[in-house]
Enzyme design. Structure first.
Site, PDB file in Angstrom:
ATOM      1  N   VAL A 168     -58.363  24.101  26.455  1.00 48.35           N
ATOM      2  CA  VAL A 168     -57.074  23.593  25.977  1.00 48.35           C
ATOM      3  C   VAL A 168     -57.313  22.612  24.827  1.00 48.35           C
ATOM      4  O   VAL A 168     -58.212  21.765  24.901  1.00 48.35           O
ATOM      5  CB  VAL A 168     -56.290  22.897  27.105  1.00 48.35           C
ATOM      6  CG1 VAL A 168     -54.910  22.476  26.620  1.00 48.35           C
ATOM      7  CG2 VAL A 168     -56.173  23.812  28.326  1.00 48.35           C
ATOM      8  N   LYS A 226     -53.858  27.135  24.328  1.00 47.71           N
ATOM      9  CA  LYS A 226     -54.706  27.590  25.429  1.00 47.71           C
ATOM     10  C   LYS A 226     -55.347  28.915  25.045  1.00 47.71           C
ATOM     11  O   LYS A 226     -54.667  29.835  24.596  1.00 47.71           O
ATOM     12  CB  LYS A 226     -53.882  27.780  26.710  1.00 47.71           C
ATOM     13  CG  LYS A 226     -53.293  26.515  27.282  1.00 47.71           C
ATOM     14  CD  LYS A 226     -52.591  26.793  28.597  1.00 47.71           C
ATOM     15  CE  LYS A 226     -52.026  25.539  29.238  1.00 47.71           C
ATOM     16  NZ  LYS A 226     -51.402  25.814  30.542  1.00 47.71           N
ATOM     17  N   ASP A 242     -53.579  26.793  43.502  1.00 48.63           N
ATOM     18  CA  ASP A 242     -54.352  25.602  43.121  1.00 48.63           C
ATOM     19  C   ASP A 242     -53.355  24.487  42.825  1.00 48.63           C
ATOM     20  O   ASP A 242     -52.720  24.463  41.782  1.00 48.63           O
ATOM     21  CB  ASP A 242     -55.217  25.896  41.894  1.00 48.63           C
ATOM     22  CG  ASP A 242     -56.214  24.771  41.610  1.00 48.63           C
ATOM     23  OD1 ASP A 242     -56.080  23.694  42.221  1.00 48.63           O
ATOM     24  OD2 ASP A 242     -57.112  24.963  40.772  1.00 48.63           O
TER      25      ASP A 242
END
Length: 471
Positions: free
Chosen positions: A166, A180, A292
């Protein structure tokens, strides 16, 4: 000894700078001088795939092709979900006006990058044909693309994970955004190349994770989800159609710094998270879980919490044949959810998000230095997730009466899910536990026994007991 330490430190710094430079060179729009094409990766060790027998190399090639196709098909599944019309008619905000100004000179051919829409990739007899690299997201304006990131200023490397790197850049000297792209030095690419010795195919496999994330950012329009501004497909080095996503820029979430802020600021973060949890549980795509959920997956934008990483999100509720299949394991506590008549673990996505929010955020941010007048309420909120779950167990006695009840000697009520059962138990002063049965009403609501204690628990394969944790 001192010279040796200096040399080691200098070597580490040089390695970090070199890795950062390589990542920058692989971002479309940051490669003004194309390097000479490389003919793939040539491992220098005898155990590499290039030294395997021909049959093994073919088997590995087919395995990589299978993985690419599966990930592509996952992208297509997410892309086919249609957002409701109301979401498409959202108002244009001031920031979007600025993006429109940046993109208004672009031709329609530059705005849209095409993929064979609705056409499934045809497999050859040897399984060698791969899906196309470009996926048309059909973004409504504003849309930024390759032309906007050719001449950026103030480039800063922000960080990287398993798949992506990033960067922060400034467009047109006015708008700061995040870029990204696939991290060529990341875990995914490195392991794939070691196993298959095929850099371009390994890149394609990793890039579909970014495509999936872009589709989810496009479909899930919410104040606590990062905005997707655009994307760019462009040939870079020896790999065609490398992908860069252009998104809203936020500040990394640092928990240590956050704990040093005022309680009001921390409460605002928790409120943002609650709104996000509710939206994910009832999104246009169904219930979405963040596999996540760690704080590094979130950023702060103007004081609001926003989730930024969605490549590991899922809309699939786990399939099951019994309650045993609906087991969720966490470091501190395990849960078993009921298996629905449709063969899906009921509300597993929502419960996983809720408990992760509790263990990563609420338990740290809410109680510390809270106003004394709010502490009883905060204790109730934090402790609402703290029920010990005992699968395949029941409490035969310790009943109390309530109204309306399906049982004349006890408190047997119907609930929609475990969350509603917790709310009922919290509202009954006598309630210290409850037992989920495998019985439902004619409307599909689950029958639950509410108990005033849990001193005598017995095995029962068709029930799940929840005991309130005290102290």
């Amino acid at each position: 000894m001192r010279r040796r330490k200096i040399a080691v430190a200098a070597g580490c710094c040089l390695s970090f700078l070199l890795g950062t430079l390589l990542n920058v060179l692989f971002i479309p729009g940051f490669d003004p001088h194309q390097q000479q094409p490389r003919r793939g990766v040539t491992p220098a060790f005898a155990g590499s795939p290039l030294y395997w027998p021909a049959e093994d190399r073919e088997s590995q090639r087919l395995e990589l092709a299978r993985q690419i196709r599966e990930r592509y098909e996952e992208v297509v599944r997410y892309q086919k979900h249609q957002a409701p019309a109301a979401a498409a008619r959202r108002l244009v905000r001031p920031l979007e006006r600025r993006l429109m100004d940046l993109a208004q000179q672009r031709t329609s051919s530059e705005q849209t990058l095409r993929l064979e829409k609705g056409k499934a990739p045809q497999a050859e007899s040897r399984g060698g044909s791969y899906p196309e690299a470009k996926v048309d997201l059909a973004l409504n304006p504003p849309l930024l693309g390759c032309r906007d990131i050719h001449n950026v200023t103030s480039l800063h490397y922000l960080g990287s994970g398993y798949t992506k790197a990033v960067y922060k850049v400034v467009l047109n000297r006015t708008l700061a955004v995040a870029l990204k792209s696939v991290d060529f030095g990341g875990h995914d690419i490195e392991n794939c190349v070691k196993q298959y010795a095929a850099l371009e195919d390994c890149y394609r496999l990793a890039s579909y994770k970014i495509v999936k994330e872009m589709i989810l950012l496009q479909r899930l329009q919410h104040a606590n989800i990062l905005q997707l501004y655009g994307y760019c497909y462009q040939d870079s080095n020896d790999i065609p159609d490398t992908l860069t996503a252009i998104t809203e820029l936020g500040s990394p979430l640092e928990m240590i710094q956050l704990l040093q802020t005022s309680w009001e600021d921390r409460f605002r973060i928790c409120l943002s998270l609650v709104r996000l949890l509710h939206y994910l549980a009832h999104s246009p795509l169904g219930s979405v879980t963040l596999l996540d959920f760690r704080p590094r997956q979130f950023v702060i934008v103007d004081g609001e919490l926003k989730v930024t990483d969605l490549d590991d999100a899922s809309i699939e509720e786990s399939s099951c044949t019994s309650n045993r299949d609906c087991f969720i394991e966490f470091p501190a506590r395990n849960f078993t959810l009921p298996c629905s008549v449709e063969g899906r673990c009921r509300n597993m996505n929502e419960k996983r998000n809720l408990y992760n929010a509790y263990r990563f955020f609420f338990t740290y941010l809410l109680p510390h230095s809270a106003p004394s007048s709010l502490r009883p309420l905060l204790d109730m909120i934090v402790n609402a997730t703290e029920y010990q779950q005992i699968p395949e167990a029941a409490i035969p006695d310790e009943n109390y009466r309530c109204w309306p009840s399906y049982h004349h000697k006890g408190c047997l009520l119907s609930v929609f899910d475990v969350g509603e059962a917790i709310k009922v138990c919290e509202n009954h002063s006598q309630c210290k536990a409850f037992v989920l049965t495998n019985q439902t009403t004619w409307t599909g609501r689950q029958l639950v026994f509410f108990k005033m204690g849990s001193n005598h628990i017995v095995p029962d394969p068709d029930k799940i007991t929840y005991v309130k944790v005290t102290g």
